[in-house]
Design a protein around this motif. Sequence first.
Motif, PDB file in Angstrom:
ATOM      1  N   SER A 131      11.156  -1.299 -11.616  1.00  0.00           N
ATOM      2  CA  SER A 131      12.638  -1.567 -12.668  1.00  0.00           C
ATOM      3  C   SER A 131      13.224  -2.327 -11.205  1.00  0.00           C
ATOM      4  O   SER A 131      13.757  -2.839 -11.531  1.00  0.00           O
ATOM      5  CB  SER A 131      12.983  -0.564 -12.793  1.00  0.00           C
ATOM      6  N   ASP A 132      12.804  -1.919 -10.116  1.00  0.00           N
ATOM      7  CA  ASP A 132      13.570  -2.204  -9.039  1.00  0.00           C
ATOM      8  C   ASP A 132      13.181  -4.128  -8.070  1.00  0.00           C
ATOM      9  O   ASP A 132      13.911  -4.084  -7.395  1.00  0.00           O
ATOM     10  CB  ASP A 132      13.021  -1.444  -7.501  1.00  0.00           C
ATOM     11  N   GLY A 133      12.280  -4.117  -8.907  1.00  0.00           N
ATOM     12  CA  GLY A 133      11.581  -6.082  -8.812  1.00  0.00           C
ATOM     13  C   GLY A 133      10.471  -5.905  -8.196  1.00  0.00           C
ATOM     14  O   GLY A 133      10.085  -6.913  -7.808  1.00  0.00           O
ATOM     15  N   SER A 134       9.827  -4.717  -7.092  1.00  0.00           N
ATOM     16  CA  SER A 134       8.806  -4.404  -6.750  1.00  0.00           C
ATOM     17  C   SER A 134       7.665  -4.926  -7.326  1.00  0.00           C
ATOM     18  O   SER A 134       7.738  -4.597  -8.605  1.00  0.00           O
ATOM     19  CB  SER A 134       8.641  -3.446  -5.968  1.00  0.00           C
ATOM     20  N   ILE A 135       6.533  -5.053  -6.984  1.00  0.00           N
ATOM     21  CA  ILE A 135       5.476  -6.273  -7.589  1.00  0.00           C
ATOM     22  C   ILE A 135       3.959  -5.480  -7.266  1.00  0.00           C
ATOM     23  O   ILE A 135       4.061  -5.405  -5.877  1.00  0.00           O
ATOM     24  CB  ILE A 135       5.349  -7.176  -7.144  1.00  0.00           C
ATOM     25  N   TRP A 136       3.634  -5.149  -8.144  1.00  0.00           N
ATOM     26  CA  TRP A 136       1.811  -4.025  -7.608  1.00  0.00           C
ATOM     27  C   TRP A 136       1.061  -4.552  -8.790  1.00  0.00           C
ATOM     28  O   TRP A 136       0.835  -5.014  -9.912  1.00  0.00           O
ATOM     29  CB  TRP A 136       2.619  -2.808  -7.690  1.00  0.00           C
ATOM     30  N   PHE A 137      -0.302  -4.608  -7.717  1.00  0.00           N
ATOM     31  CA  PHE A 137      -0.915  -5.215  -7.882  1.00  0.00           C
ATOM     32  C   PHE A 137      -2.434  -5.399  -7.203  1.00  0.00           C
ATOM     33  O   PHE A 137      -2.415  -4.540  -6.727  1.00  0.00           O
ATOM     34  CB  PHE A 137      -1.192  -7.237  -7.970  1.00  0.00           C
ATOM     35  N   THR A 138      -3.466  -5.172  -8.220  1.00  0.00           N
ATOM     36  CA  THR A 138      -5.138  -4.449  -7.696  1.00  0.00           C
ATOM     37  C   THR A 138      -5.837  -5.981  -7.238  1.00  0.00           C
ATOM     38  O   THR A 138      -5.326  -7.583  -7.776  1.00  0.00           O
ATOM     39  CB  THR A 138      -5.799  -3.623  -8.858  1.00  0.00           C
ATOM     40  N   ASP A 139      -6.640  -5.668  -6.406  1.00  0.00           N
ATOM     41  CA  ASP A 139      -7.324  -6.757  -6.034  1.00  0.00           C
ATOM     42  C   ASP A 139      -8.865  -6.246  -5.556  1.00  0.00           C
ATOM     43  O   ASP A 139      -9.134  -6.601  -4.282  1.00  0.00           O
ATOM     44  CB  ASP A 139      -6.548  -7.358  -4.170  1.00  0.00           C
ATOM     45  N   CYS A 160     -11.220  -3.531  -0.894  1.00  0.00           N
ATOM     46  CA  CYS A 160     -10.487  -3.158  -2.576  1.00  0.00           C
ATOM     47  C   CYS A 160      -9.949  -2.908  -2.655  1.00  0.00           C
ATOM     48  O   CYS A 160      -9.675  -1.850  -2.943  1.00  0.00           O
ATOM     49  CB  CYS A 160     -11.031  -3.366  -3.498  1.00  0.00           C
ATOM     50  N   HIS A 161      -8.198  -3.023  -2.514  1.00  0.00           N
ATOM     51  CA  HIS A 161      -7.357  -2.309  -1.931  1.00  0.00           C
ATOM     52  C   HIS A 161      -6.154  -2.861  -3.648  1.00  0.00           C
ATOM     53  O   HIS A 161      -5.735  -3.383  -4.305  1.00  0.00           O
ATOM     54  CB  HIS A 161      -5.745  -2.819  -1.010  1.00  0.00           C
ATOM     55  N   VAL A 162      -4.977  -1.810  -3.575  1.00  0.00           N
ATOM     56  CA  VAL A 162      -3.865  -1.825  -4.306  1.00  0.00           C
ATOM     57  C   VAL A 162      -2.687  -2.111  -2.861  1.00  0.00           C
ATOM     58  O   VAL A 162      -2.267  -1.629  -2.639  1.00  0.00           O
ATOM     59  CB  VAL A 162      -3.599  -0.466  -5.387  1.00  0.00           C
ATOM     60  N   TYR A 163      -1.641  -3.168  -3.521  1.00  0.00           N
ATOM     61  CA  TYR A 163      -1.104  -3.867  -3.007  1.00  0.00           C
ATOM     62  C   TYR A 163       1.033  -3.783  -3.821  1.00  0.00           C
ATOM     63  O   TYR A 163       0.662  -3.458  -4.846  1.00  0.00           O
ATOM     64  CB  TYR A 163      -1.405  -4.949  -2.047  1.00  0.00           C
ATOM     65  N   ARG A 164       1.874  -3.949  -2.712  1.00  0.00           N
ATOM     66  CA  ARG A 164       2.894  -3.648  -3.456  1.00  0.00           C
ATOM     67  C   ARG A 164       4.275  -5.069  -2.741  1.00  0.00           C
ATOM     68  O   ARG A 164       3.811  -4.960  -1.533  1.00  0.00           O
ATOM     69  CB  ARG A 164       3.514  -2.057  -3.051  1.00  0.00           C
ATOM     70  N   VAL A 175      -0.764   0.006  -1.214  1.00  0.00           N
ATOM     71  CA  VAL A 175       0.028   1.222  -1.188  1.00  0.00           C
ATOM     72  C   VAL A 175      -1.540   2.806  -1.342  1.00  0.00           C
ATOM     73  O   VAL A 175      -1.363   3.478  -1.362  1.00  0.00           O
ATOM     74  CB  VAL A 175       0.285   1.546  -2.468  1.00  0.00           C
ATOM     75  N   THR A 176      -2.548   1.965  -1.355  1.00  0.00           N
ATOM     76  CA  THR A 176      -3.751   3.007  -1.111  1.00  0.00           C
ATOM     77  C   THR A 176      -4.846   1.762  -1.223  1.00  0.00           C
ATOM     78  O   THR A 176      -4.886   0.623  -1.951  1.00  0.00           O
ATOM     79  CB  THR A 176      -3.938   3.632  -2.912  1.00  0.00           C
ATOM     80  N   THR A 177      -5.728   2.628  -0.430  1.00  0.00           N
ATOM     81  CA  THR A 177      -6.842   1.767   0.076  1.00  0.00           C
ATOM     82  C   THR A 177      -8.501   2.462  -0.188  1.00  0.00           C
ATOM     83  O   THR A 177      -9.526   2.028   0.402  1.00  0.00           O
ATOM     84  CB  THR A 177      -6.720   1.799   1.633  1.00  0.00           C
ATOM     85  N   ASP A 178      -8.313   3.805  -1.154  1.00  0.00           N
ATOM     86  CA  ASP A 178      -9.667   4.371  -1.450  1.00  0.00           C
ATOM     87  C   ASP A 178     -10.220   3.985  -2.515  1.00  0.00           C
ATOM     88  O   ASP A 178     -11.027   5.277  -3.522  1.00  0.00           O
ATOM     89  CB  ASP A 178      -9.903   6.078  -1.021  1.00  0.00           C
ATOM     90  N   PHE A 179     -10.181   2.718  -2.811  1.00  0.00           N
ATOM     91  CA  PHE A 179     -10.578   2.364  -4.304  1.00  0.00           C
ATOM     92  C   PHE A 179     -12.061   1.681  -4.281  1.00  0.00           C
ATOM     93  O   PHE A 179     -12.016   1.022  -3.565  1.00  0.00           O
ATOM     94  CB  PHE A 179      -9.822   1.532  -5.635  1.00  0.00           C
ATOM     95  N   VAL A 180     -12.853   1.754  -5.246  1.00  0.00           N
ATOM     96  CA  VAL A 180     -14.273   0.478  -4.871  1.00  0.00           C
ATOM     97  C   VAL A 180     -13.905  -0.692  -5.572  1.00  0.00           C
ATOM     98  O   VAL A 180     -13.721  -1.573  -5.363  1.00  0.00           O
ATOM     99  CB  VAL A 180     -14.850   1.114  -5.737  1.00  0.00           C
TER     100      VAL A 180
END
Length: 308
Positions: A131-139, A160-164, A175-180
């Motif tokens: 809702s604050d307009g930030s965009i979160w995506f997986t890669d 492979c990380h998750v970004y904001r 925002v987190t870097t411990d995913f496969v």
Amino acid sequence: MFGELEGTGFEVIEPEFKACFIGHARVERLWTGARWSEGPAWFAAGRYLVWSDIPNNRMLRWDETDGSVSVFRAPSSNSNGNTVDTQGRLVTCEHLTRRVTRTEHDGSITVLASHFDGKRLNSPNDVVVKSDGSIWFTDPSYGIMMDYEGDRAESEIGACHVYRIDPDTGTVETVTTDFVKPNGLAFSADETELFIADTGGTHQKDGPAHIRKFQVGADGKSLTGGAVFATCTNGFFDGFRLDRDGRIWTSAADGVHCLDPQGRLIGKIHIPEFVANVCFGGRKLNRLFITGTTSLYSVYLNVNGIKR
């Protein structure tokens, strides 16, 4: 189980699931003819749904007013996940160009993210807007692992990380870097929790096939926690959405699984194809749209999606 379409219907696992669906409602196949359907996004103002057909390099549009389906964009840079931002604009993950873009109201395309630390992203997969307009995506790296959904290439980032994406500066940060293989993601109704799927088991023996739950910090962007919330019992959790009561409606190999707020599987909507993603739509957000491999399905439920 019941249904007008063969192989569809509701399966009650826990009694409380009965209150989530309407006894006479049926799963409808709205359209078929894709190779791999993904990324449904509902546009309330126009009463239409946009989704991706990744291998066919196109985006499709279903019109609620007359049930017609047309090509929304082709080529689409092997688009995958889509969502709508706070101003009603389309935000898209593109495998081929390895970027996240926004389609402006005039139809022009703005690149929101293509690199991190000077290196190209892998292949952005799914995306949500806070809702604050930030965009979160997986890669994850699915789009560069083969030529079917993008172009085969080596990962420049090497993970492979998750970004904001910051709404004010446009800065891309992890925002987190411990995913496969981070995949689908969604916020709780109050945005204090973020759920992220890991489908690492697709290419790693005994790899993850679960959803993890994180707590969002008071700053609105930092994450803590990350414990496994639920593990898929049939295939993998890919894309998913929450309803207003905190249940998760998530894709799986045998259809849509419904998880209660504690992560317990309480019921299923059986679909005769692998399901990749879902979203709520319709005027009351009580219609669940389901992208299942070659087809687009929908069903009316006795629950409502979250209105951002």
